[in-house]
Design a protein around this motif. Structure first.
Motif, PDB file in Angstrom:
ATOM      1  N   GLY A 188      17.232  -1.422  -5.435  1.00  0.00           N
ATOM      2  CA  GLY A 188      16.031  -2.197  -5.702  1.00  0.00           C
ATOM      3  C   GLY A 188      16.269  -3.609  -6.184  1.00  0.00           C
ATOM      4  O   GLY A 188      15.360  -4.220  -6.749  1.00  0.00           O
ATOM      5  N   ALA A 189      17.460  -4.157  -5.955  1.00  0.00           N
ATOM      6  CA  ALA A 189      17.726  -5.528  -6.394  1.00  0.00           C
ATOM      7  C   ALA A 189      16.867  -6.531  -5.647  1.00  0.00           C
ATOM      8  O   ALA A 189      16.459  -7.560  -6.201  1.00  0.00           O
ATOM      9  CB  ALA A 189      19.208  -5.866  -6.215  1.00  0.00           C
ATOM     10  N   SER A 190      16.579  -6.247  -4.385  1.00  0.00           N
ATOM     11  CA  SER A 190      15.712  -7.101  -3.563  1.00  0.00           C
ATOM     12  C   SER A 190      15.075  -6.202  -2.517  1.00  0.00           C
ATOM     13  O   SER A 190      15.657  -5.937  -1.471  1.00  0.00           O
ATOM     14  CB  SER A 190      16.515  -8.226  -2.901  1.00  0.00           C
ATOM     15  OG  SER A 190      15.714  -8.928  -1.949  1.00  0.00           O
ATOM     16  N   LEU A 191      13.889  -5.730  -2.810  1.00  0.00           N
ATOM     17  CA  LEU A 191      13.257  -4.705  -1.980  1.00  0.00           C
ATOM     18  C   LEU A 191      11.775  -4.996  -1.833  1.00  0.00           C
ATOM     19  O   LEU A 191      11.056  -5.106  -2.828  1.00  0.00           O
ATOM     20  CB  LEU A 191      13.450  -3.332  -2.626  1.00  0.00           C
ATOM     21  CG  LEU A 191      12.961  -2.114  -1.847  1.00  0.00           C
ATOM     22  CD1 LEU A 191      13.772  -1.924  -0.572  1.00  0.00           C
ATOM     23  CD2 LEU A 191      13.049  -0.861  -2.724  1.00  0.00           C
ATOM     24  N   MET A 192      11.306  -5.122  -0.593  1.00  0.00           N
ATOM     25  CA  MET A 192       9.886  -5.316  -0.332  1.00  0.00           C
ATOM     26  C   MET A 192       9.262  -3.979   0.035  1.00  0.00           C
ATOM     27  O   MET A 192       9.805  -3.233   0.852  1.00  0.00           O
ATOM     28  CB  MET A 192       9.651  -6.341   0.771  1.00  0.00           C
ATOM     29  CG  MET A 192       8.177  -6.703   0.947  1.00  0.00           C
ATOM     30  SD  MET A 192       7.903  -8.159   2.010  1.00  0.00           S
ATOM     31  CE  MET A 192       8.444  -9.487   0.919  1.00  0.00           C
ATOM     32  N   VAL A 193       8.127  -3.680  -0.584  1.00  0.00           N
ATOM     33  CA  VAL A 193       7.441  -2.409  -0.395  1.00  0.00           C
ATOM     34  C   VAL A 193       6.009  -2.676   0.053  1.00  0.00           C
ATOM     35  O   VAL A 193       5.319  -3.518  -0.524  1.00  0.00           O
ATOM     36  CB  VAL A 193       7.431  -1.580  -1.699  1.00  0.00           C
ATOM     37  CG1 VAL A 193       6.865  -0.180  -1.431  1.00  0.00           C
ATOM     38  CG2 VAL A 193       8.813  -1.507  -2.318  1.00  0.00           C
ATOM     39  N   ARG A 194       5.580  -1.947   1.055  1.00  0.00           N
ATOM     40  CA  ARG A 194       4.194  -2.064   1.503  1.00  0.00           C
ATOM     41  C   ARG A 194       3.272  -1.435   0.452  1.00  0.00           C
ATOM     42  O   ARG A 194       3.525  -0.308  -0.010  1.00  0.00           O
ATOM     43  CB  ARG A 194       4.040  -1.371   2.857  1.00  0.00           C
ATOM     44  CG  ARG A 194       2.757  -1.712   3.629  1.00  0.00           C
ATOM     45  CD  ARG A 194       2.734  -0.991   4.969  1.00  0.00           C
ATOM     46  NE  ARG A 194       3.832  -1.400   5.829  1.00  0.00           N
ATOM     47  CZ  ARG A 194       3.806  -2.446   6.654  1.00  0.00           C
ATOM     48  NH1 ARG A 194       2.704  -3.189   6.720  1.00  0.00           N
ATOM     49  NH2 ARG A 194       4.851  -2.741   7.399  1.00  0.00           N
ATOM     50  N   GLN A 195       2.242  -2.136   0.059  1.00  0.00           N
ATOM     51  CA  GLN A 195       1.327  -1.610  -0.948  1.00  0.00           C
ATOM     52  C   GLN A 195       0.761  -0.263  -0.525  1.00  0.00           C
ATOM     53  O   GLN A 195       0.519   0.622  -1.372  1.00  0.00           O
ATOM     54  CB  GLN A 195       0.195  -2.601  -1.204  1.00  0.00           C
ATOM     55  CG  GLN A 195      -0.854  -2.131  -2.202  1.00  0.00           C
ATOM     56  CD  GLN A 195      -0.302  -1.940  -3.611  1.00  0.00           C
ATOM     57  OE1 GLN A 195       0.421  -2.800  -4.111  1.00  0.00           O
ATOM     58  NE2 GLN A 195      -0.654  -0.825  -4.242  1.00  0.00           N
TER      59      GLN A 195
END
Length: 330
Positions: A188-195
């Motif tokens: 999770g250091a650089s992680l994009m997650v869809r809402q």
């Protein structure tokens, strides 16, 4: 595209006693979010060292109107701190389309956020997109993984050529991908997650204080039909373990063993968790037998195997007798 058009991204940066690095991460992220709608929320996770005041003053002095600093009020761990920021939504009270989770010691390159966002916009079945994480020397930091299981525990502990070749499809740490690649989970250091993923499967499980929370979230999402992808075109420099102090650990802390056990019990059951621990112990015995001929791989930390087994036995006893009030594994 102006910063008011297009999908909205909420960046959450969790600070714990790293205000200087956090400000540096925010500054890099502001550049990476140029032209991207949204905002940055810095969550101070009850640092107790003046971080909140220092961060608030610095953000105001620098005129960063897209940044706000919030205090979580208590340190419930990595997942709880990020959840606090996610629940706040955007500063205007609306919900973002995507949440970008960034470590306080991670610094996105100018195109890093747009690369993640662009891929997720064009692939609506993808729930997570992660960056290539590298050190100051550009060396790759392990980022892309398979889900852990019984066979991965055996392979990871034994770490012998024949066993690793036999179980190659169960090795948790994937070789560094050179192209966009589907993976099970990412750090999770650089992680994009869809809402929408959070809406469907929930936020981070706050019973994990630290470690395995990203693995658990990605597994829950996978079971709901959401994929995860690693994008080497999104580059982020990462120092690593600054807040946790992991690089200086001699022995694994109890919360690491708590998180490991919770992951297996919650997602696969008590029996599976016990078998996974026995598989690790068997692999460790194989590794120790190899040491008779030299070339033994050192344990992850001092007394790791004995600590792992002691924790498993203690947890089994607590389950049998009802356990302390704070113990939750399911």
């Amino acid at each position: 595209m102006s910063a008011t058009d297009g999908p909205r991204v909420l960046t959450v940066v969790l600070n714990f006693r790293t205000p200087d690095l956090t400000l540096r991460a925010v500054e890099a992220t502001l550049k990476a979010m140029d032209g991207v709608a949204g905002a940055i929320t810095v969550v101070d996770n009850d640092s107790g060292d003046g971080s909140f005041e220092r961060l608030s003053q610095a953000v105001q002095a620098r005129g960063w109107d897209r940044v706000r600093v919030l205090a979580s009020g208590h340190n419930g761990g990595y997942g709880a701190g990020n959840n606090f920021g996610i629940r706040q939504g955007l500063p205007d009270g609306t919900r973002p389309d995507f949440v970008y989770i960034l470590n306080s010691d991670a610094f996105p390159e100018p195109a890093a956020v747009r690369e993640l966002l662009g891929h997720m916009e064009s692939h609506p079945d993808i729930g997570f997109a992660g960056s290539r994480i590298h050190g100051e020397d550009d060396a790759y930091h392990q980022t892309a993984f398979r889900f852990p299981g019984v066979f991965s525990e055996l392979e990871g502990a034994a770490c012998t050529g024949p066993i690793s070749r036999l179980l190659k499809n169960h090795v948790v740490a994937l070789p560094e991908p050179t192209d966009t690649q589907a993976v099970d989970w990412m750090a999770g250091a650089s992680l994009m997650v869809r809402q929408q993923v959070f809406d469907e499967v929930g936020l981070f499980d706050e019973a994990f204080f630290l470690y395995f929370e990203e693995t658990d979230l990605c597994l829950r999402a996978r079971r709901a039909g959401w994929g995860a992808v690693y994008l080497p075109s999104s580059r982020v420099m990462h120092i690593g373990s600054v807040s946790t102090g992991m690089k200086t650990w001699k022995r694994m802390p109890s919360f690491w063993f708590d998180s490991r056990l919770r992951y297996f019990v919650k997602n696969h059951g008590v029996t599976y968790a016990a078998v996974a621990t026995l598989a690790y112990a068997a692999g460790a015995m194989i590794s120790r037998l190899r040491s008779l001929a030299g070339g033994q791989r050192p344990e992850p930390a001092e007394h790791f195997l004995s600590d792992l087994l002691r924790h498993a036995l203690r947890s089994a006893w607590h389950r049998r007798v009802g356990g302390p009030s704070g113990t939750r594994y399911s």
